[in-house]
Design a protein around this motif. Structure first.
Motif, PDB file in Angstrom:
ATOM      1  N   ASN A  16     -49.087  -4.938 -28.976  1.00 27.93           N
ATOM      2  CA  ASN A  16     -48.543  -6.241 -29.151  1.00 27.93           C
ATOM      3  C   ASN A  16     -49.082  -7.388 -30.341  1.00 27.93           C
ATOM      4  N   CYS A  17     -49.727  -7.871 -29.998  1.00 30.78           N
ATOM      5  CA  CYS A  17     -50.610  -8.753 -31.106  1.00 30.78           C
ATOM      6  C   CYS A  17     -52.331  -8.248 -31.365  1.00 30.78           C
ATOM      7  N   CYS A  26     -53.927  -6.247 -21.689  1.00 29.37           N
ATOM      8  CA  CYS A  26     -54.227  -7.167 -22.958  1.00 29.37           C
ATOM      9  C   CYS A  26     -55.273  -8.483 -22.953  1.00 29.37           C
ATOM     10  N   ALA A  33     -49.556  -8.243 -22.070  1.00 30.36           N
ATOM     11  CA  ALA A  33     -49.685  -6.847 -22.587  1.00 30.36           C
ATOM     12  C   ALA A  33     -49.862  -5.963 -21.387  1.00 30.36           C
ATOM     13  N   CYS A  37     -54.160  -3.811 -28.296  1.00 27.87           N
ATOM     14  CA  CYS A  37     -52.510  -4.122 -27.727  1.00 27.87           C
ATOM     15  C   CYS A  37     -51.509  -3.399 -29.213  1.00 27.87           C
ATOM     16  N   CYS A  96     -52.458 -11.250 -24.856  1.00 29.96           N
ATOM     17  CA  CYS A  96     -51.687 -12.257 -24.690  1.00 29.96           C
ATOM     18  C   CYS A  96     -50.935 -11.333 -23.221  1.00 29.96           C
TER      19      CYS A  96
END
Ligand SMILES: [Zn+2]
Ligand SMILES: [Zn+2]
Length: 327
Positions: A11-12, A27, A32, A9, A30
């Motif tokens: 994002n995280c 994900c 995503a 991911c 999170c």
């Protein structure tokens, strides 16, 4: 070894999983969502299924789709011989197609360096998606999304590389598949007599994507009549009948498996390429009509015997027509 990428991911940093319906990676942490391809667009629609309904004229079914009745000739085709059942896939390939047999054999263990945690782990060179046993993250082969770059090692059968466009997703675990196979052996002991199936189910089980065509099968057959009638005419209609387009697996045994759910057919996308699997190519040396005749004749005899009490060996004449669905 091909280039790898971490399915991670942005994002995280968490691991992502393929999501068939959303055509993207999701994900686990999170939520995503990242599409498989930026320009992937909508998947192609599933197989076009359009049946022509039977019409009734003066209270009688109008049967227009079968041709002249003729004497059935059981295609004496050697792939239908049950001795193939005693062979492993590899033995069968060595016999029929040495080129892919070699690829099949050589597709063995490879060492994968994990881009997440640095640990090295073993995988099969035929795999496209790996899961690191140390950190649990997923790693994909770089060409996973590029159409037409499918590894030849995954394809079995005479012919060049074969990339399926659509497939039915595999939704069961290896354990469930083994249990189902054992159940099938219990239900049809005759079909498996004399074979060490239980051992094969435990040790040689594999996931294959196998080429199939979908057709509406309409047939008519004539049997000796009962009592005073001289003839019994039986009409058959099998909608969404799936027949195999290669002979590397036992096609007659495939005929006794539960019907496939064609509503689930979708693009052959990353979600279908997790785990260790093989793809069987369409066999150009096998004529569709030979396979159709063999399997259709089984249906004619077995159904007449099961549902009407006719002797399947007493069939006199038949006519058949398989109307293939457009893919
Ligand atoms: Zn995330
Ligand atoms: Zn790792």
């Amino acid at each position: 070894m091909d280039e790898m990428f971490a399915i991670k991911c942005q994002n995280c940093g968490g691991p992502m999983y393929s999501h068939q319906a959303k055509r993207s990676f999701e994900c686990a942490y999170c939520g995503a969502v990242i599409p498989w391809q930026a320009d992937a667009g909508e998947p192609k629609s599933a197989l076009g299924i359009r049946h022509t309904p039977l019409t009734v004229v003066d209270g009688l079914l109008k049967l227009t789709h079968v041709s002249q009745l003729e004497r059935p000739e059981d295609p004496d085709w050697y792939f239908f011989n049950s001795h193939w059942r005693n062979q492993s896939v590899l033995e069968h390939l060595l016999w029929e197609d040495r080129g892919t047999a070699q690829e099949f054999q050589e597709a063995t263990h490879v060492s994968i360096p994990c881009p997440f945690c640095g640990a090295s782990f073993e995988g099969e060179s035929t795999q496209r998606v790996f899961e690191c046993p140390s950190c649990g993250n997923k790693i994909g082969i770089a060409d996973l999304f590029k159409p037409g770059t499918f590894s030849k090692r995954l394809t079995m059968g005479v012919g060049a590389e074969y990339v399926p466009e659509q497939g039915i997703p595999c939704e069961i675990t290896p354990q469930q598949a083994r249990a189902n196979a054992l159940e099938l052996v219990r239900r049809y002991p005759d079909a498996f007599a004399g074979h060490d199936v239980e051992d094969a189910i435990q040790n040689d089980m594999m996931l294959f994507y196998f080429p199939m065509a979908l057709a509406d099968l309409r047939m008519m057959a004539s049997f000796p009549g009962k009592g005073l009638s001289r003839e019994t005419l039986v009409y058959y209609e099998v909608l969404d009948w799936a027949y195999p387009r290669a002979n590397y697996l036992d096609v007659r045994l495939m005929g006794i498996l539960e019907p496939w759910d064609f509503a689930k057919v979708g693009s052959f996308d990353p979600a279908m390429q997790e785990g260790d699997f093989r793809v069987v190519s369409v066999d150009a040396s096998t004529k569709d009509q030979v396979v159709i005749d063999k399997l259709a004749l089984d249906i004619v005899g077995n159904d007449a015997e099961t549902f009407l009490g006719l002797n399947k060996k007493s069939i006199r004449t038949w006519a058949r027509k398989a109307r293939k669905h457009k893919a």
